[in-house]
Design a protein around this motif. Structure first.
Motif, PDB file in Angstrom:
ATOM      1  N   TYR A  49       0.859  -1.186   0.000  1.00 22.84           N
ATOM      2  CA  TYR A  49       0.000   0.000   0.000  1.00 22.84           C
ATOM      3  C   TYR A  49       0.897   1.238   0.000  1.00 22.84           C
ATOM      4  CZ  TYR A  49      -3.639  -3.331   1.297  1.00 22.84           C
ATOM      5  OH  TYR A  49      -4.511  -4.402   1.310  1.00 22.84           O
ATOM      6  N   LEU A  50       0.514   2.202  -0.818  1.00 25.42           N
ATOM      7  CA  LEU A  50       1.302   3.424  -0.935  1.00 25.42           C
ATOM      8  C   LEU A  50       0.430   4.630  -0.594  1.00 25.42           C
ATOM      9  CD1 LEU A  50       2.133   1.451  -3.614  1.00 25.42           C
ATOM     10  CD2 LEU A  50       3.968   3.127  -3.652  1.00 25.42           C
ATOM     11  N   LYS A  51       1.056   5.618   0.002  1.00 25.67           N
ATOM     12  CA  LYS A  51       0.386   6.870   0.309  1.00 25.67           C
ATOM     13  C   LYS A  51       1.330   7.998  -0.058  1.00 25.67           C
ATOM     14  CE  LYS A  51      -2.264   9.129   3.969  1.00 25.67           C
ATOM     15  NZ  LYS A  51      -2.731   9.037   5.378  1.00 25.67           N
ATOM     16  N   GLN A  52       0.837   8.860  -0.919  1.00 22.28           N
ATOM     17  CA  GLN A  52       1.666   9.941  -1.438  1.00 22.28           C
ATOM     18  C   GLN A  52       2.978   9.398  -1.999  1.00 22.28           C
ATOM     19  OE1 GLN A  52       1.998  12.734   1.797  1.00 22.28           O
ATOM     20  NE2 GLN A  52      -0.025  13.619   1.385  1.00 22.28           N
ATOM     21  N   ARG A  53       2.806   8.307  -2.772  1.00 17.87           N
ATOM     22  CA  ARG A  53       3.913   7.660  -3.495  1.00 17.87           C
ATOM     23  C   ARG A  53       4.954   7.032  -2.574  1.00 17.87           C
ATOM     24  NH1 ARG A  53       5.598  12.362  -7.397  1.00 17.87           N
ATOM     25  NH2 ARG A  53       4.024  13.574  -6.313  1.00 17.87           N
ATOM     26  N   MET A  54       4.665   6.865  -1.295  1.00 20.77           N
ATOM     27  CA  MET A  54       5.586   6.202  -0.370  1.00 20.77           C
ATOM     28  C   MET A  54       4.907   4.957   0.199  1.00 20.77           C
ATOM     29  SD  MET A  54       7.583   9.234   1.686  1.00 20.77           S
ATOM     30  CE  MET A  54       6.198   9.535   2.743  1.00 20.77           C
ATOM     31  N   VAL A  55       5.705   3.924   0.482  1.00 23.46           N
ATOM     32  CA  VAL A  55       5.170   2.688   1.040  1.00 23.46           C
ATOM     33  C   VAL A  55       4.662   2.962   2.444  1.00 23.46           C
ATOM     34  CG1 VAL A  55       5.709   0.333   1.750  1.00 23.46           C
ATOM     35  CG2 VAL A  55       6.719   1.268  -0.350  1.00 23.46           C
ATOM     36  N   SER A  56       3.369   2.664   2.644  1.00 24.61           N
ATOM     37  CA  SER A  56       2.787   2.860   3.985  1.00 24.61           C
ATOM     38  C   SER A  56       2.581   1.536   4.713  1.00 24.61           C
ATOM     39  CB  SER A  56       1.450   3.602   3.884  1.00 24.61           C
ATOM     40  OG  SER A  56       0.512   2.845   3.135  1.00 24.61           O
ATOM     41  N   LYS A  57       2.405   0.435   3.966  1.00 24.53           N
ATOM     42  CA  LYS A  57       2.183  -0.871   4.595  1.00 24.53           C
ATOM     43  C   LYS A  57       2.469  -1.972   3.584  1.00 24.53           C
ATOM     44  CE  LYS A  57      -2.032  -2.283   5.422  1.00 24.53           C
ATOM     45  NZ  LYS A  57      -3.382  -2.457   6.027  1.00 24.53           N
ATOM     46  N   ILE A  58       3.032  -3.083   4.065  1.00 30.33           N
ATOM     47  CA  ILE A  58       3.265  -4.252   3.224  1.00 30.33           C
ATOM     48  C   ILE A  58       2.628  -5.456   3.877  1.00 30.33           C
ATOM     49  CG2 ILE A  58       4.960  -5.822   2.224  1.00 30.33           C
ATOM     50  CD1 ILE A  58       6.888  -3.560   1.947  1.00 30.33           C
ATOM     51  N   ASN A  59       1.815  -6.176   3.117  1.00 29.93           N
ATOM     52  CA  ASN A  59       1.205  -7.415   3.585  1.00 29.93           C
ATOM     53  C   ASN A  59       1.900  -8.558   2.840  1.00 29.93           C
ATOM     54  OD1 ASN A  59      -0.400  -9.534   4.342  1.00 29.93           O
ATOM     55  ND2 ASN A  59      -2.333  -8.592   3.712  1.00 29.93           N
ATOM     56  N   MET A  60       2.719  -9.334   3.566  1.00 30.50           N
ATOM     57  CA  MET A  60       3.483 -10.423   2.952  1.00 30.50           C
ATOM     58  C   MET A  60       2.766 -11.744   3.157  1.00 30.50           C
ATOM     59  SD  MET A  60       7.472  -9.396   3.622  1.00 30.50           S
ATOM     60  CE  MET A  60       7.369  -9.333   5.406  1.00 30.50           C
ATOM     61  N   GLN A  61       2.669 -12.533   2.093  1.00 33.28           N
ATOM     62  CA  GLN A  61       1.920 -13.785   2.120  1.00 33.28           C
ATOM     63  C   GLN A  61       2.805 -14.940   1.678  1.00 33.28           C
ATOM     64  OE1 GLN A  61      -1.249 -12.788  -0.567  1.00 33.28           O
ATOM     65  NE2 GLN A  61      -2.413 -11.658   0.980  1.00 33.28           N
ATOM     66  N   VAL A  62       2.749 -16.050   2.408  1.00 25.71           N
ATOM     67  CA  VAL A  62       3.439 -17.309   2.101  1.00 25.71           C
ATOM     68  C   VAL A  62       4.953 -17.147   2.263  1.00 25.71           C
ATOM     69  CG1 VAL A  62       3.740 -19.217   0.511  1.00 25.71           C
ATOM     70  CG2 VAL A  62       1.616 -17.828   0.423  1.00 25.71           C
ATOM     71  N   SER A  63       5.473 -17.750   3.323  1.00 22.14           N
ATOM     72  CA  SER A  63       6.915 -17.828   3.614  1.00 22.14           C
ATOM     73  C   SER A  63       7.586 -16.463   3.590  1.00 22.14           C
ATOM     74  CB  SER A  63       7.600 -18.765   2.610  1.00 22.14           C
ATOM     75  OG  SER A  63       6.997 -20.033   2.615  1.00 22.14           O
ATOM     76  N   PRO A  64       7.103 -15.547   4.403  1.00 22.27           N
ATOM     77  CA  PRO A  64       7.735 -14.225   4.363  1.00 22.27           C
ATOM     78  C   PRO A  64       9.045 -14.187   5.150  1.00 22.27           C
ATOM     79  CG  PRO A  64       5.960 -14.217   5.958  1.00 22.27           C
ATOM     80  CD  PRO A  64       5.949 -15.589   5.320  1.00 22.27           C
TER      81      PRO A  64
END
Length: 527
Positions: A448-463
């Motif tokens: 997820y990005l906000k104002q072109r910056m990463v605000s959150k990452i949801n990692m799925q499967v073997s993170p």
């Protein structure tokens, strides 16, 4: 004695020769039912001829009901059933006539009709110059033949050359179209109209406009110049258009424009071809595709642009071949080839596609861009997907995966789905400063990005993931495999789409493949 005889002989020849020529110019009375002469009423040199009057003058024969002949001035006035025959081919009729035997000028008035071959000219005011064999009408006239009816306020007709010249409020009526013009020349045998002023040719099929050129009314072929266009289901414009109405083919030279209002697309170039029956179109030489959106226009240049209709005539594929570059204020890119599909309003970019969306650089083997309600909606990066954005000088947020989908709102990417082999490097920010560098890997990611910056990452499967201080991470570990910042190839303004720079050979990562590889475009092109 011989000298005097020679001079006398020459004098006699000159005298009688001059007399003969003068005599030939005189108007000769051939018949009248009766003759009147009254010096007091009509004048000393006036003869009045009444009933079935017939005159001859050189190659012309003239008939009327009543004539007033001035023998001294070699002129006549005639009224009633005027009929002039010139060279046994041209017939001129009217109610009144003034004729000058010295100049050969016949002024015919009221219910005038000129007949020559299959041409019939009618007017109320016509001057016929017998010596030069041309007719001039004014105060409105009409010419009719088997194919066309032509009217204008004034005009010239030249029987010897079968040419007519029309001026002011010219209208040509043909069963297939109507032509409106300011100035027009027309050859009555070949049926070719030469355009010499603003001219419209209107039919049920389209409207044609030009200010010079010609139109072959018999074969329906035209050469249109000066602000020329053909306006039908599409609007075709150009400096010079060769148009075949029967075949529906327009070939355009210089400043070609094809307007597709249904799909909000304009195609331009220095050479173009359009088939209005099949709706195929091609343009090359400075070819540009303009896709019009609500707030902006995308300008795309390629060596060649081709429009191909689909089953629904309002839907088509537009294909761009070789050295494709495009520019919009919030979106730029380049690739080798592109296809726009109006069915789902998608642009698909093939062979080394690179897209720049504001601060993001997007690359993959194939990029598919979707619009919804004329607004950019999402982007698919298919195979070897890579997104890079410059966080600070020398620092780049990076996302990599087998494929990605970027979701767009207000022209900015707000969410990215990464599918397969997902990797990321990004710099979390505290206010204005980076607090470290985060490296993460997993099978799939949702970013997820906000104002072109990463605000959150949801990692799925073997993170797996690790946050490290920036200074403790070696420079070579701040780049994902296949990283390459390509901003120097980015079109920074609209004019840059014409400046192509060849990409270097670039290592794309694990499989050691490079840019400049063939992939699936040839299959799609042949749909």
């Amino acid at each position: 004695m011989r000298t005097y005889k020679s001079i006398f002989t020459i004098f006699i020849c000159l005298f009688f020769g001059s007399f003969y020529i003068t005599a030939q110019k005189k108007i000769n009375v051939k018949h009248a039912d009766f003759l009147k002469g009254n010096k007091v009423v009509y004048g000393e040199d006036i003869n009045v001829l009444v009933g079935n009057v017939k005159f001859t003058h050189e190659t012309a024969t003239m008939f009327c009901d009543t004539a007033f002949l001035n023998k001294k001035e070699n002129k006549l006035k005639a009224v009633g059933n005027i009929h002039i025959i010139q060279n046994d081919t041209l017939h001129l009729y009217g109610r009144r006539l003034n004729y000058d035997g010295n100049t050969g000028l016949a002024e015919v008035r009221e219910d005038v009709k000129l007949v020559n071959k299959d041409i019939v000219l009618t007017t109320d005011y016509l001057d016929f110059d017998r010596k030069n064999n041309f007719a001039y009408y004014f105060n409105n006239g009409k010419i009719v033949n088997k194919d066309n009816t032509l009217t204008s306020k004034s005009g010239y007709y030249y029987p010897d050359s079968d040419m007519a010249f029309y001026k002011d409020s010219v209208v040509v009526n043909n069963p297939k179209y109507t032509m409106f013009s300011d100035t027009l020349k027309y050859h009555t045998i070949t049926k070719v109209a030469t355009i010499e002023g603003p001219t419209f040719i209107v039919s049920e099929k389209n409207t044609i406009y030009a200010e010079s050129g010609f139109y072959d009314t018999q074969n329906d072929v035209a050469l249109l110049k000066d602000n020329a266009y053909v306006d039908g289901e599409q609007l075709l414009k150009g400096d010079s258009i060769h148009y075949d109405r029967k075949k529906g083919i327009g070939e355009v030279f210089n400043s070609m424009e094809l307007h597709d209002t249904t799909n909000n697309v304009i195609i331009t170039g220095d050479y173009g071809f359009y088939n209005e029956i099949s709706q195929d179109a091609l343009t090359t030489k400075n070819a540009v595709l303009m896709q019009i959106y609500n707030a902006d226009t995308l300008f795309l240049h390629a060596d060649t642009l081709v429009a191909v209709p689909l089953e629904n005539p309002n839907e088509k594929l537009i294909k761009a071949y070789r050295k494709v570059q495009y520019y919009r204020s919030d979106l730029q890119g380049r690739c080798d080839s592109m296809v726009f599909d109006s069915r789902d309003t998608t642009n698909t970019f093939y062979h080394d596609p690179i897209m720049w969306s504001l601060g993001n650089q997007l690359t993959s083997d194939e990029i598919k861009m979707y619009t919804k309600d004329e607004v950019l909606d999402k982007v698919d990066l298919i195979d070897r997907a890579f997104i890079i954005s410059e966080e600070d000088t020398g620092r780049y947020n990076q996302i990599k995966g087998s494929s990605m989908t970027g979701f767009i709102k207000n022209n900015e990417i707000y969410k990215i789905d990464v599918n397969g082999n997902a990797q990321s490097i990004y710099y979390p920010m505290d206010k204005k400063d980076a607090i470290g560098v985060n490296k993460a890997e997993c099978s799939n990611m949702i970013i997820y990005l906000k104002q072109r910056m990463v605000s959150k990452i949801n990692m799925q499967v073997s993170p797996t993931g690790k946050m490290s201080p920036i200074l403790l991470v070696p420079d070579e570990e701040l780049r994902l495999a296949g990283f390459y910042w390509l901003d120097m190839f980015r079109p920074k303004q609209k004019e840059d789409i014409f400046n192509w720079k060849e990409l270097p050979k670039i290592d794309r990562g694990e499989d050691k493949s490079e840019y400049n590889l063939d992939n699936t475009y040839e299959d799609y092109k042949n749909q």
